[in-house]
Design a protein around this motif. Structure first.
Motif, PDB file in Angstrom:
ATOM      1  N   GLU A 122       0.832  -1.197   0.000  1.00 22.78           N
ATOM      2  CA  GLU A 122       0.000   0.000   0.000  1.00 22.78           C
ATOM      3  C   GLU A 122       0.870   1.251   0.000  1.00 22.78           C
ATOM      4  OE1 GLU A 122      -1.432  -3.455   1.709  1.00 22.78           O
ATOM      5  OE2 GLU A 122      -0.542  -2.014   3.095  1.00 22.78           O
ATOM      6  N   ARG A 123       1.932   1.204   0.755  1.00 26.57           N
ATOM      7  CA  ARG A 123       2.817   2.353   0.846  1.00 26.57           C
ATOM      8  C   ARG A 123       3.620   2.515  -0.437  1.00 26.57           C
ATOM      9  NH1 ARG A 123       5.046   1.535   7.059  1.00 26.57           N
ATOM     10  NH2 ARG A 123       3.077   1.991   8.094  1.00 26.57           N
ATOM     11  N   ASN A 161      -4.415   3.216   4.575  1.00 31.43           N
ATOM     12  CA  ASN A 161      -4.998   3.625   3.297  1.00 31.43           C
ATOM     13  C   ASN A 161      -5.078   5.147   3.254  1.00 31.43           C
ATOM     14  OD1 ASN A 161      -7.105   4.416   1.328  1.00 31.43           O
ATOM     15  ND2 ASN A 161      -7.368   2.211   1.073  1.00 31.43           N
ATOM     16  N   VAL A 162      -4.329   5.748   2.328  1.00 27.83           N
ATOM     17  CA  VAL A 162      -4.244   7.209   2.264  1.00 27.83           C
ATOM     18  C   VAL A 162      -5.590   7.854   1.943  1.00 27.83           C
ATOM     19  CG1 VAL A 162      -3.590   7.280  -0.186  1.00 27.83           C
ATOM     20  CG2 VAL A 162      -2.866   9.120   1.350  1.00 27.83           C
ATOM     21  N   ASP A 182       1.460   4.151  -3.048  1.00 25.14           N
ATOM     22  CA  ASP A 182       1.308   5.586  -2.778  1.00 25.14           C
ATOM     23  C   ASP A 182       2.529   6.350  -3.281  1.00 25.14           C
ATOM     24  OD1 ASP A 182      -1.102   5.079  -1.544  1.00 25.14           O
ATOM     25  OD2 ASP A 182      -0.272   5.094   0.490  1.00 25.14           O
ATOM     26  N   GLN A 205      -5.469   3.826  -8.157  1.00 25.79           N
ATOM     27  CA  GLN A 205      -5.602   5.044  -7.356  1.00 25.79           C
ATOM     28  C   GLN A 205      -5.689   6.278  -8.254  1.00 25.79           C
ATOM     29  OE1 GLN A 205      -2.954   5.580  -3.985  1.00 25.79           O
ATOM     30  NE2 GLN A 205      -2.557   3.389  -3.882  1.00 25.79           N
ATOM     31  N   ASN A 257       2.744   9.294  -6.226  1.00 28.86           N
ATOM     32  CA  ASN A 257       3.390  10.594  -6.046  1.00 28.86           C
ATOM     33  C   ASN A 257       4.497  10.828  -7.069  1.00 28.86           C
ATOM     34  OD1 ASN A 257       1.788  11.342  -3.845  1.00 28.86           O
ATOM     35  ND2 ASN A 257       3.139  10.332  -2.383  1.00 28.86           N
TER      36      ASN A 257
END
Length: 227
Positions: free
Chosen positions: A6-7, A153-154, A10, A54, A14
């Motif tokens: 998950e990280r 979860n962002v 993300d 995402q 980015n």
């Protein structure tokens, strides 16, 4: 502790957004394949796939069957527009409807992903000293943010922050306390107890009951006579 997918996804999101900001990727441009991106960012194709999901959910890219994945032509405008702007047209009830479905699922994900130490931190947030919290947080906000944080979860974290930022903007009445602090605290305790037992059914039920009571308290505020 290993870095979770998950990280990583993300971080990939980015990095891709940075490439767009820097002009290396252009609006309307077709994106490289998952294989190319996985080699470029040194991550698995599964991580790239999560990042694409995402980006698509955010409206930054679109996927065309048999043609590939493209950056949206209005990507620059989308990136410069605060996320909260899209929500300012929502009503308080709209937000509660969304929060109901979101957080009821979120507690199940917390049970799947959170360590015992993280669950203990959530329990400790129930007794946080409100005078030591940032001005950004109320005790209620802090509790729900700690849950979102434990989900890793962002999107959950961003929604919780946006929700609590927006309720004061939607209507003047929202600035009042949403009901008895004691009742809210008791509802939070039931949620934590279910999570600590890793009981998804009970946690889901406890969160739905909590949101239902938030809705009822809000309705009571609306029907109170003006002072």
């Amino acid at each position: 502790m290993p870095v979770r997918n998950e990280r990583l996804s993300d971080k990939v999101v980015n990095q891709i957004l940075s490439l767009i900001h820097d002009g290396e990727l252009k609006p309307g441009q077709k994106l490289p394949s998952e294989l190319v991106f996985s080699e470029q960012f040194a991550v698995s194709r599964g991580v790239i796939r999560e990042a694409m999901i995402q980006l698509q959910a955010l409206g930054y890219i679109s996927r065309k069957t048999k043609q590939g994945t493209y950056i949206e032509k209005d990507i620059i405008d989308r990136l410069s527009r605060p996320v909260s702007d899209a929500l300012k047209e929502a009503t308080y009830q709209d937000l509660l409807d969304f929060r109901d479905s979101l957080e009821s699922k979120m507690v199940e994900i917390v049970i799947e992903r959170a360590t015992d130490e993280e669950i203990q931190e959530i329990a400790e947030s129930l007794h946080a000293d409100s005078t030591k919290l940032s001005e950004h947080f109320s005790l209620d906000h802090y509790f729900h943010y700690k849950l979102a944080q434990a989900s890793r979860n962002v999107f959950y974290m961003n929604f919780i922050d946006t929700y609590y930022d927006l309720i004061d903007e939607l209507a003047q009445a929202n600035k009042r306390q949403e009901g008895s602090l004691q009742h809210i605290a008791e509802e939070h305790i039931l949620i934590v107890e279910a999570i600590a037992k890793r009981d998804k059914v009970a946690a889901h039920r406890a969160m739905k009951r909590h949101i239902m009571n938030v809705r009822k308290r809000r309705q009571n505020v609306e029907t109170e006579p003006s002072l």
